[in-house]
Write a protein that holds these residues in place. Sequence first.
Motif, mmCIF file in Angstrom:
data_model
loop_
_atom_site.group_PDB
_atom_site.id
_atom_site.type_symbol
_atom_site.label_atom_id
_atom_site.label_comp_id
_atom_site.label_asym_id
_atom_site.label_seq_id
_atom_site.Cartn_x
_atom_site.Cartn_y
_atom_site.Cartn_z
ATOM 1 N N TYR A 549 5.902 2.860 -5.715
ATOM 2 C CA TYR A 549 6.947 1.895 -5.338
ATOM 3 C C TYR A 549 7.106 1.768 -3.826
ATOM 4 O O TYR A 549 8.138 1.315 -3.346
ATOM 5 C CB TYR A 549 8.279 2.273 -6.003
ATOM 6 C CG TYR A 549 8.377 1.749 -7.421
ATOM 7 C CD1 TYR A 549 8.907 0.500 -7.691
ATOM 8 C CD2 TYR A 549 7.893 2.494 -8.488
ATOM 9 C CE1 TYR A 549 8.975 0.006 -8.982
ATOM 10 C CE2 TYR A 549 7.959 2.012 -9.789
ATOM 11 C CZ TYR A 549 8.501 0.761 -10.029
ATOM 12 O OH TYR A 549 8.555 0.275 -11.316
ATOM 13 N N ASP A 550 6.049 2.110 -3.100
ATOM 14 C CA ASP A 550 6.052 1.868 -1.657
ATOM 15 C C ASP A 550 5.516 0.456 -1.428
ATOM 16 O O ASP A 550 4.345 0.251 -1.087
ATOM 17 C CB ASP A 550 5.178 2.907 -0.946
ATOM 18 C CG ASP A 550 5.122 2.689 0.564
ATOM 19 O OD1 ASP A 550 5.862 1.817 1.078
ATOM 20 O OD2 ASP A 550 4.317 3.376 1.225
ATOM 21 N N SER A 551 6.368 -0.522 -1.625
ATOM 22 C CA SER A 551 5.937 -1.923 -1.585
ATOM 23 C C SER A 551 5.422 -2.327 -0.211
ATOM 24 O O SER A 551 4.448 -3.087 -0.096
ATOM 25 C CB SER A 551 7.100 -2.835 -1.999
ATOM 26 O OG SER A 551 7.619 -2.455 -3.254
ATOM 27 N N GLU A 552 6.054 -1.830 0.837
ATOM 28 C CA GLU A 552 5.640 -2.176 2.197
ATOM 29 C C GLU A 552 4.273 -1.577 2.522
ATOM 30 O O GLU A 552 3.391 -2.249 3.081
ATOM 31 C CB GLU A 552 6.688 -1.695 3.203
ATOM 32 C CG GLU A 552 8.033 -2.408 3.110
ATOM 33 C CD GLU A 552 8.899 -1.938 1.937
ATOM 34 O OE1 GLU A 552 9.912 -2.603 1.645
ATOM 35 O OE2 GLU A 552 8.561 -0.882 1.324
ATOM 36 N N GLY A 553 4.094 -0.299 2.152
ATOM 37 C CA GLY A 553 2.796 0.332 2.376
ATOM 38 C C GLY A 553 1.698 -0.333 1.562
ATOM 39 O O GLY A 553 0.560 -0.489 2.031
ATOM 40 N N TYR A 554 2.025 -0.727 0.352
ATOM 41 C CA TYR A 554 1.062 -1.419 -0.506
ATOM 42 C C TYR A 554 0.591 -2.706 0.173
ATOM 43 O O TYR A 554 -0.609 -2.994 0.225
ATOM 44 C CB TYR A 554 1.704 -1.742 -1.853
ATOM 45 C CG TYR A 554 0.773 -2.434 -2.827
ATOM 46 C CD1 TYR A 554 0.132 -1.725 -3.826
ATOM 47 C CD2 TYR A 554 0.535 -3.814 -2.744
ATOM 48 C CE1 TYR A 554 -0.728 -2.359 -4.726
ATOM 49 C CE2 TYR A 554 -0.323 -4.447 -3.618
ATOM 50 C CZ TYR A 554 -0.949 -3.713 -4.609
ATOM 51 O OH TYR A 554 -1.806 -4.351 -5.469
ATOM 52 N N MET A 555 1.538 -3.481 0.701
ATOM 53 C CA MET A 555 1.166 -4.760 1.313
ATOM 54 C C MET A 555 0.255 -4.563 2.523
ATOM 55 O O MET A 555 -0.710 -5.317 2.710
ATOM 56 C CB MET A 555 2.419 -5.536 1.701
ATOM 57 C CG MET A 555 2.116 -6.863 2.404
ATOM 58 S SD MET A 555 1.020 -7.952 1.448
ATOM 59 C CE MET A 555 2.185 -8.738 0.364
ATOM 60 N N LYS A 556 0.522 -3.562 3.324
ATOM 61 C CA LYS A 556 -0.346 -3.308 4.487
ATOM 62 C C LYS A 556 -1.776 -3.026 4.045
ATOM 63 O O LYS A 556 -2.741 -3.532 4.640
ATOM 64 C CB LYS A 556 0.211 -2.138 5.301
ATOM 65 C CG LYS A 556 1.495 -2.455 6.053
ATOM 66 C CD LYS A 556 2.017 -1.247 6.807
ATOM 67 C CE LYS A 556 3.326 -1.566 7.519
ATOM 68 N NZ LYS A 556 3.874 -0.384 8.239
ATOM 69 N N ASN A 557 -1.922 -2.230 2.999
ATOM 70 C CA ASN A 557 -3.258 -1.928 2.492
ATOM 71 C C ASN A 557 -3.911 -3.159 1.874
ATOM 72 O O ASN A 557 -5.109 -3.407 2.072
ATOM 73 C CB ASN A 557 -3.189 -0.802 1.458
ATOM 74 C CG ASN A 557 -2.798 0.528 2.071
ATOM 75 O OD1 ASN A 557 -3.105 0.812 3.218
ATOM 76 N ND2 ASN A 557 -2.117 1.349 1.293
#
Length: 581
Positions: A549-557
Amino acid sequence: MNKPLRKNQLSKSARRKMAAAPPSPVDVFKAEAAKAFVEGDYPRARQFITQALTLAPEDALLHAELASNFMQEAKYDLALRHLMGALKREPTNPKWLSGIGTILMLMERYEDAVGFFEAVYQLDPENAMNVSRLVQLQMDLCKWEVYEDQKNKLRILDNDPANGDPFTTLLYVDDPAFQKKRAVTKMKKQHKLADFKQRNAFDRTATAGRRIRIGYFSNDFFNHATMLLMAQHFELHNSDRFEVFIYDYSNQPTNAYLQRVVKAADHYKPVHAMRDEDVAELARDDQLDIAIDLKGYTKGARPAIFAFRAAPVQISYLGYPGTTGLPTMDYFVADAVTVPKEGRRHFSEKIMYMPDCYQVNDNSRPRPEQTPTRADMGLPQDGVVFCAFNNHNKVSPAEFDIWMDLLKQVDGSVLWFLAGAEPLRANIRKEAEARGVSAERIVFADRCSTPDHIARLPLADIFLDTFACNAHTTASELMWSGVPVVTMPGQQFAARVAASIVSAVNCPELIAQSVDEYRDIALRLAQNPSELAALRAKITQNIPQTPLYDSEGYMKNFEALLELAIERYDNGLKPDHLHLD
């Protein structure tokens, strides 16, 4: 006895007279009806067919053509009436039987429909399209005789891979080679690339120094599993680096999810009324760099858009848990659990590897303000609640045998089973009784709104996953609710998703490597309340600290992988498997 004259025994004069003979009135009406049908003038086509029927009322084909005409306007009641007329005249014609089954299926009269497909299976057993629909309906109704001759049905489907729904077989068998063969052959038959006037040249500049134009293609911009996962996703895109286009081919009324997506995107394109080729052309005119298909072969999919090449880089993402088989689909988004290195051969696409779980999630989702009690849901206050909230068509006897064994071994336990319709509930009760378990120990959960569904999840003690096709959105929702998901990864992508989700919350102890271990994990948790409580606490603690649920980290990747993909294209390189360092 005189033999009839053959045409080549007639004189030239007689043959010329035969050739010049005018068509019958029935043939004239048929020809005019066919012309009107092609032109899309269905009322006029019906007039001609009706006139032909006054002259040939026993012509079954005319009744069937009238039914086909009504089908074009989704007038299923009238189509059914006329196809029944064809069947009355030809009671054993498998075409009419299969057609009636299809109409009943579209009318959601599944119990009625399945009998017609069963009849066709006896009359025309090698009919792959009929077998696909029979399998789909029997699974939808939890009629598990579908598994009694599974090997034969799979043989039929394998002999004719182009026919049938690929998603149905994902639920039916865990065999990634089988799934790929069907997808590739289906695409070759339905989307002959030579006929698409495919163009590989794009009128665009390299992305260096400008925003990357990405387009998302779907018809699921409403309260759908895809949007539950990624509504926030569109809001998190780096607007300095990416220009976001939405190509919506639904005809849904406006809703909160659609409004949220439209507000977050730079461009919204309603394209439901456009042809596939024209949608692809529109995307090319928009100078897309990357086209992202959120559908695959799920309901309402339009894979031909990507066969026409909507963008230099095309990616299959999230919606369909398997290969598209399209040679024009460049990448498939996965992770190391869902597609290990040895699994790549089962994809026609190259794999874009997310460093953690491939599945996006929305960490802005609010917690329920109110939660129901177990009494509200008809659940025992103290007994262990095993939860089976996957779609019921994912459940097979293989899982159900284990679940019933668990109920026998854990006194006072129940199976909380998601199933709304009474016919399939009756079938589940029957299967429980056949395994020596009282039907009263199956507590059925109704379909309900998403907020109400999320609110009731914490009432479960242990979620029991299915095998060929795991819990996907359901698995991440349960882990977010603090409920352990016991899963066993299989071979195909769809059978490995829950293991990826559980791994992303750092709970590898929930992942079994065999059927026996799957049973043992669930039984141990059920019989050891302190261990179960500790695991639930661990999940709750890990959710905000781990990648799922780390949505921000997911988007960066995710954006980093998109940049790698278009950079390869701009450098003249072919697609290849992509990882982040």
